[in-house]
Design a protein around this motif. Structure first.
Motif, PDB file in Angstrom:
ATOM      1  N   PHE A  17       0.789  -1.234   0.000  1.00 16.14           N
ATOM      2  CA  PHE A  17       0.000   0.000   0.000  1.00 16.14           C
ATOM      3  C   PHE A  17       0.820   1.282   0.000  1.00 16.14           C
ATOM      4  CE2 PHE A  17       0.886  -0.824   4.442  1.00 16.14           C
ATOM      5  CZ  PHE A  17       1.125   0.432   4.968  1.00 16.14           C
ATOM      6  N   LEU A  18       2.033   1.254   0.558  1.00 16.51           N
ATOM      7  CA  LEU A  18       2.763   2.506   0.775  1.00 16.51           C
ATOM      8  C   LEU A  18       3.106   3.251  -0.513  1.00 16.51           C
ATOM      9  CD1 LEU A  18       3.824   4.304   2.989  1.00 16.51           C
ATOM     10  CD2 LEU A  18       5.998   3.069   2.906  1.00 16.51           C
ATOM     11  N   PRO A  19       3.651   2.584  -1.557  1.00 15.21           N
ATOM     12  CA  PRO A  19       3.964   3.336  -2.777  1.00 15.21           C
ATOM     13  C   PRO A  19       2.743   4.024  -3.388  1.00 15.21           C
ATOM     14  CG  PRO A  19       5.029   1.185  -2.825  1.00 15.21           C
ATOM     15  CD  PRO A  19       4.089   1.174  -1.670  1.00 15.21           C
ATOM     16  N   LEU A  20       1.631   3.260  -3.508  1.00 16.08           N
ATOM     17  CA  LEU A  20       0.424   3.856  -4.092  1.00 16.08           C
ATOM     18  C   LEU A  20      -0.135   4.955  -3.209  1.00 16.08           C
ATOM     19  CD1 LEU A  20      -1.798   1.067  -5.691  1.00 16.08           C
ATOM     20  CD2 LEU A  20      -0.823   3.078  -6.785  1.00 16.08           C
ATOM     21  N   TYR A  21      -0.101   4.739  -1.875  1.00 16.91           N
ATOM     22  CA  TYR A  21      -0.644   5.744  -0.970  1.00 16.91           C
ATOM     23  C   TYR A  21       0.143   7.053  -1.085  1.00 16.91           C
ATOM     24  CZ  TYR A  21      -2.091   8.084   3.300  1.00 16.91           C
ATOM     25  OH  TYR A  21      -2.561   9.007   4.189  1.00 16.91           O
ATOM     26  N   LEU A  22       1.467   6.949  -1.114  1.00 16.81           N
ATOM     27  CA  LEU A  22       2.290   8.153  -1.251  1.00 16.81           C
ATOM     28  C   LEU A  22       2.048   8.832  -2.596  1.00 16.81           C
ATOM     29  CD1 LEU A  22       5.681   6.987   0.323  1.00 16.81           C
ATOM     30  CD2 LEU A  22       4.018   8.582   1.295  1.00 16.81           C
ATOM     31  N   LEU A  23       1.903   8.019  -3.660  1.00 20.34           N
ATOM     32  CA  LEU A  23       1.662   8.589  -4.992  1.00 20.34           C
ATOM     33  C   LEU A  23       0.346   9.361  -5.006  1.00 20.34           C
ATOM     34  CD1 LEU A  23       2.351   8.856  -8.020  1.00 20.34           C
ATOM     35  CD2 LEU A  23       1.130   6.689  -8.377  1.00 20.34           C
ATOM     36  N   TYR A  24      -0.726   8.730  -4.523  1.00 22.97           N
ATOM     37  CA  TYR A  24      -2.039   9.395  -4.520  1.00 22.97           C
ATOM     38  C   TYR A  24      -2.027  10.635  -3.630  1.00 22.97           C
ATOM     39  CZ  TYR A  24      -3.904   5.157  -6.717  1.00 22.97           C
ATOM     40  OH  TYR A  24      -4.160   4.113  -7.572  1.00 22.97           O
ATOM     41  N   THR A  25      -1.352  10.542  -2.500  1.00 24.48           N
ATOM     42  CA  THR A  25      -1.297  11.683  -1.583  1.00 24.48           C
ATOM     43  C   THR A  25      -0.554  12.849  -2.204  1.00 24.48           C
ATOM     44  OG1 THR A  25      -1.367  10.205   0.346  1.00 24.48           O
ATOM     45  CG2 THR A  25      -0.549  12.441   0.703  1.00 24.48           C
ATOM     46  N   ILE A  26       0.597  12.563  -2.812  1.00 28.69           N
ATOM     47  CA  ILE A  26       1.410  13.639  -3.425  1.00 28.69           C
ATOM     48  C   ILE A  26       0.661  14.274  -4.597  1.00 28.69           C
ATOM     49  CG2 ILE A  26       3.519  14.092  -4.748  1.00 28.69           C
ATOM     50  CD1 ILE A  26       4.889  11.977  -2.937  1.00 28.69           C
ATOM     51  N   LEU A  27       0.006  13.423  -5.410  1.00 30.83           N
ATOM     52  CA  LEU A  27      -0.757  13.974  -6.529  1.00 30.83           C
ATOM     53  C   LEU A  27      -1.933  14.811  -6.035  1.00 30.83           C
ATOM     54  CD1 LEU A  27      -0.768  10.959  -9.016  1.00 30.83           C
ATOM     55  CD2 LEU A  27       0.411  13.142  -9.292  1.00 30.83           C
ATOM     56  N   GLY A  28      -2.601  14.350  -4.959  1.00 27.95           N
ATOM     57  CA  GLY A  28      -3.693  15.135  -4.389  1.00 27.95           C
ATOM     58  C   GLY A  28      -3.217  16.476  -3.877  1.00 27.95           C
ATOM     59  N   ILE A  29      -2.033  16.482  -3.219  1.00 27.54           N
ATOM     60  CA  ILE A  29      -1.458  17.744  -2.715  1.00 27.54           C
ATOM     61  C   ILE A  29      -1.082  18.655  -3.877  1.00 27.54           C
ATOM     62  CG2 ILE A  29       0.534  18.720  -1.504  1.00 27.54           C
ATOM     63  CD1 ILE A  29       0.491  16.170   0.255  1.00 27.54           C
ATOM     64  N   VAL A  96      -9.422  25.062 -16.126  1.00 24.97           N
ATOM     65  CA  VAL A  96      -8.253  24.412 -15.506  1.00 24.97           C
ATOM     66  C   VAL A  96      -8.494  24.210 -14.012  1.00 24.97           C
ATOM     67  CG1 VAL A  96      -5.800  24.655 -14.964  1.00 24.97           C
ATOM     68  CG2 VAL A  96      -6.652  25.291 -17.228  1.00 24.97           C
ATOM     69  N   LEU A  97      -9.131  25.215 -13.371  1.00 28.09           N
ATOM     70  CA  LEU A  97      -9.423  25.118 -11.944  1.00 28.09           C
ATOM     71  C   LEU A  97     -10.365  23.938 -11.655  1.00 28.09           C
ATOM     72  CD1 LEU A  97      -9.235  26.316  -9.090  1.00 28.09           C
ATOM     73  CD2 LEU A  97     -11.174  27.788  -9.662  1.00 28.09           C
ATOM     74  N   ILE A  98     -11.413  23.801 -12.483  1.00 26.80           N
ATOM     75  CA  ILE A  98     -12.350  22.688 -12.302  1.00 26.80           C
ATOM     76  C   ILE A  98     -11.639  21.351 -12.466  1.00 26.80           C
ATOM     77  CG2 ILE A  98     -14.358  21.522 -13.312  1.00 26.80           C
ATOM     78  CD1 ILE A  98     -15.432  24.336 -14.016  1.00 26.80           C
ATOM     79  N   THR A  99     -10.787  21.266 -13.481  1.00 27.47           N
ATOM     80  CA  THR A  99     -10.029  20.028 -13.718  1.00 27.47           C
ATOM     81  C   THR A  99      -9.118  19.712 -12.544  1.00 27.47           C
ATOM     82  OG1 THR A  99     -10.067  20.473 -16.098  1.00 27.47           O
ATOM     83  CG2 THR A  99      -8.463  18.855 -15.297  1.00 27.47           C
ATOM     84  N   SER A 100      -8.446  20.751 -12.036  1.00 27.65           N
ATOM     85  CA  SER A 100      -7.519  20.570 -10.919  1.00 27.65           C
ATOM     86  C   SER A 100      -8.262  20.102  -9.663  1.00 27.65           C
ATOM     87  CB  SER A 100      -6.778  21.874 -10.644  1.00 27.65           C
ATOM     88  OG  SER A 100      -5.892  21.728  -9.564  1.00 27.65           O
ATOM     89  N   VAL A 101      -9.416  20.724  -9.385  1.00 27.35           N
ATOM     90  CA  VAL A 101     -10.212  20.325  -8.211  1.00 27.35           C
ATOM     91  C   VAL A 101     -10.692  18.887  -8.355  1.00 27.35           C
ATOM     92  CG1 VAL A 101     -12.375  20.724  -6.976  1.00 27.35           C
ATOM     93  CG2 VAL A 101     -10.932  22.666  -7.618  1.00 27.35           C
ATOM     94  N   PHE A 102     -11.106  18.519  -9.576  1.00 25.59           N
ATOM     95  CA  PHE A 102     -11.579  17.163  -9.825  1.00 25.59           C
ATOM     96  C   PHE A 102     -10.486  16.146  -9.517  1.00 25.59           C
ATOM     97  CE2 PHE A 102     -11.801  13.545 -12.760  1.00 25.59           C
ATOM     98  CZ  PHE A 102     -13.013  12.993 -12.371  1.00 25.59           C
ATOM     99  N   PHE A 103      -9.296  16.345 -10.063  1.00 21.35           N
ATOM    100  CA  PHE A 103      -8.207  15.393  -9.834  1.00 21.35           C
ATOM    101  C   PHE A 103      -7.735  15.416  -8.383  1.00 21.35           C
ATOM    102  CE2 PHE A 103      -7.712  15.547 -14.508  1.00 21.35           C
ATOM    103  CZ  PHE A 103      -7.735  14.187 -14.753  1.00 21.35           C
ATOM    104  N   SER A 104      -7.771  16.581  -7.764  1.00 22.09           N
ATOM    105  CA  SER A 104      -7.394  16.671  -6.350  1.00 22.09           C
ATOM    106  C   SER A 104      -8.291  15.778  -5.498  1.00 22.09           C
ATOM    107  CB  SER A 104      -7.482  18.125  -5.875  1.00 22.09           C
ATOM    108  OG  SER A 104      -7.291  18.212  -4.485  1.00 22.09           O
TER     109      SER A 104
END
Length: 614
Positions: A17-29, A96-104
């Motif tokens: 879980f750790l690699p995926l969790y860090l990836l999703y967290t960093i991308l969300g940030i 772009v803002l809507i897209t960014s919020v969606f992916f976040s």
């Protein structure tokens, strides 16, 4: 921190879980910060300062830097302004803002799913490890521990770990990364302003650390008091008949109220301290924002800042967002203390090493063939010596009875044979094999035990007889019940063998419970039988039925019998009289009665005399 890391060990393997969790967290940030960064071009459009943007002539080459991100955005932003004007640029920023919020939010949701999986794994593995350890521990451990306190560790403490530690795992990982991400962007925007904001952070961090230490001390008191309160509840439920018989309702209520009040006071102190952390961190953050507004405003008004008005507003907005993870982090440090104390209580049981366990080179005990020998046996509970130099041989197929005054060591001696305890000195040998060199499972696999207290489970009669013998057929279970004089009363129950007997067999009489215990031992068909005062708590009629069942059970078996009623062991091949942990007499019933000055003769007279007190 050590306890926290140990708790996280229960989440292994981390690679799941750790690699995926860090990836999703960093991308969300990343996308979360991007949402706020888009305020700058939007304000530039509204303030009509887009002409001041540093626009690259060509699309920048890829590089994992903020310059690449801002340069790429400014390049496309300038292209949109040139082709579609300011309204088109504003629409572009909004899309772009809507897209960014969606992916976040998508990446935030994905990280939450992984965190939920980790939480379930930690709690499952911790509770499993705790249960397995308790199952492995020697009987002596349970003589010193309160049952209610152990139950509290299984339930409340593990739940507290889930609530206070595992649930804050996301905050402990995500929030520091979020804060670091924000400060990277803030330093990129203005080094001077960001350094100014760091002045008050060590001060607030020190105060929060002090609050966390106080929380930890209060949490220890709280969890200990909860365990004591559960012990009182367990004693109350188990001893309700005695409480009512002695009119002790007020006495036991007072004991409960004392523990209940202590727990309420400790919980209130914990809540007061914990609730102080979040408001303080928020107030400290607002102080920094106010100072930042004043300091940055003076720089801009004085023309000494490298930030434009739009960038400065975006800077303030972005810094204010740092307060959210900072506040969450400080609240997590407050919440986590109680969970760490609960985790320490759970780990303290897990860390207990069983004193009775298999040696590394333990062998499977061969099937019993000849004799059981107790050679120079000694046993102590701490400094209290209970058995002294016991020498005894039990030939296969023979019955040996242990009698004597209470506290003489009879039950302790019987507990040493199935390795509930290991002797302090001397040996127990079966066919010449020292039991300490054999596996515990193979030793107990050759023994059946019937005790004074019938231990039954909240299940059907059928499953209680078939306990741990799941391959037994219905015919075998019925045959065992018939041998144990239990079949008639079983068939008279509403559901027969499928009748539920309640907690610890509460729906059955003492004699019925004892006959089910004997049926269980019959089905097991062990070569060695240990009977520990199996008829002492029964009425005359029940004793007669149980005694008949025991005689059938003992046929062709090697039996070690403990009894207070000497009439029940007259048939024994040898009677061993124990007093103060020593063998003082031995022989058959008739031989011992011929010794006029012997202890056995005296005990026999006490039990047969119509006026033993005269």
């Amino acid at each position: 921190m050590k306890t926290y890391l140990r708790i996280l060990q229960f989440a292994r393997p981390w690679a799941d879980f750790l690699p995926l969790y860090l990836l999703y967290t960093i991308l969300g940030i990343f996308f979360g910060i991007g949402n706020l960064a888009l305020v700058i071009p939007m304000l530039n459009v509204l303030f009509e300062t887009t002409s001041k943007l540093a626009v690259p002539e060509h699309l920048p080459a890829f590089a994992p830097t903020l310059d690449y991100v801002t340069g790429t955005f400014n390049y496309f932003f300038a292209q949109i302004i040139a082709q579609h004007g300011k309204l088109g640029a504003l629409l572009f920023v909004c899309l772009v803002l809507i897209t960014s919020v969606f992916f976040s939010n998508v990446f935030r949701y994905l990280s939450l799913r992984i965190a939920a999986r980790v939480r379930a794994r930690v709690i499952r593995n911790m509770r499993r490890t705790l249960y397995n350890r308790v199952i492995q521990l020697q009987l002596g451990f349970f003589a010193t521990e309160r049952k209610g306190d152990l139950m509290s560790r299984f339930t409340n403490d593990v739940q507290e770990v889930e609530i206070s530690v595992v649930n804050t795992l996301q905050a402990v990982v995500r929030d520091p990364l979020t804060i670091v991400g924000y400060f990277v962007v803030l330093f990129y925007m203005s080094v001077k302003l960001t350094l100014f904001t760091l002045i008050l952070l060590p001060l607030s961090g020190g105060i929060i650390a002090g609050l966390a230490k106080r929380l930890r001390n209060q949490a220890k008191t709280s969890q200990s008091t909860l365990g004591s309160m559960l012990s009182v509840i367990d004693e109350t439920l188990g001893g309700m008949r005695v409480i009512k018989a002695f009119n002790a309702q007020e006495y036991i209520k007072e004991k409960f109220e004392q523990q209940n009040d202590q727990y309420a006071q400790a919980s209130r102190r914990i809540d007061n301290i914990r609730d102080l952390a979040s408001p303080f961190s928020e107030f400290a953050g607002v102080l920094v924002v106010a100072g930042l507004l004043y300091f940055g405003g003076t720089l801009i008004l004085g023309g000494n800042s490298d930030l434009q008005a739009a960038s400065f507003i975006a800077y303030i907005i972005m810094f204010s967002q740092v307060l959210t993870p900072a506040k969450s982090l400080s609240a997590s440090f407050g919440n986590i203390q109680r969970g760490l104390v609960a985790g320490e209580r759970v780990l303290s049981i897990i860390d207990v090493e069983p004193t009775v366990r298999d040696t590394p080179d333990a062998q499977v005990l061969p099937p019993f063939q000849h004799q059981i020998e107790l050679r120079n046996l000694q046993f102590s509970y701490g400094d209290n010596v209970v058995l002294h130099d016991i020498n005894l041989t039990i030939e296969k197929g023979k019955t040996v009875a242990l009698v004597g005054p209470s506290g003489g060591g009879k039950s302790t001696l019987a507990d040493l044979v199935p390795r509930f305890y290991d002797p302090t000195a001397g040996q127990i040998l079966i066919d010449g094999h020292d039991l300490r060199g054999a596996t515990i499972h193979s030793v107990r696999d050759q023994m059946g035990i019937v005790t004074q207290e019938s231990i039954l489970f909240n299940d059907t009669i059928f499953n209680n007889i078939r306990f741990n013998q799941t391959d037994a057929t219905e015919e075998e279970v019925v045959r065992a019940a018939q041998i144990a004089n239990a079949h008639d009363f079983i068939t008279a129950t509403p559901e027969g063998y499928q009748t539920l007997i309640g907690d610890r067999g509460a729906r059955l009489s003492g004699g019925q419970r004892q006959r089910l215990s004997i049926a269980r031992a019959v089905l097991r068909n062990p070569p060695i039988l240990i009977l520990d005062e199996a008829t002492s708590a029964l009425d005359t009629e029940s004793e007669k039925l149980v005694q008949e069942a025991l005689m059938r059970l003992m046929q062709s078996r090697t039996s070690l019998v403990i009894a207070h009623r000497l009439s029940t062991v007259q048939h024994a091949d040898e009677i061993v009289v124990l007093q103060h942990g020593r063998i003082v007499e031995r022989g058959t019933h008739e031989e011992l009665l011929r010794n006029e000055n012997g202890l056995y003769k005296r005990l026999s007279l006490l039990q047969t005399s119509p006026n033993p007190l005269q």
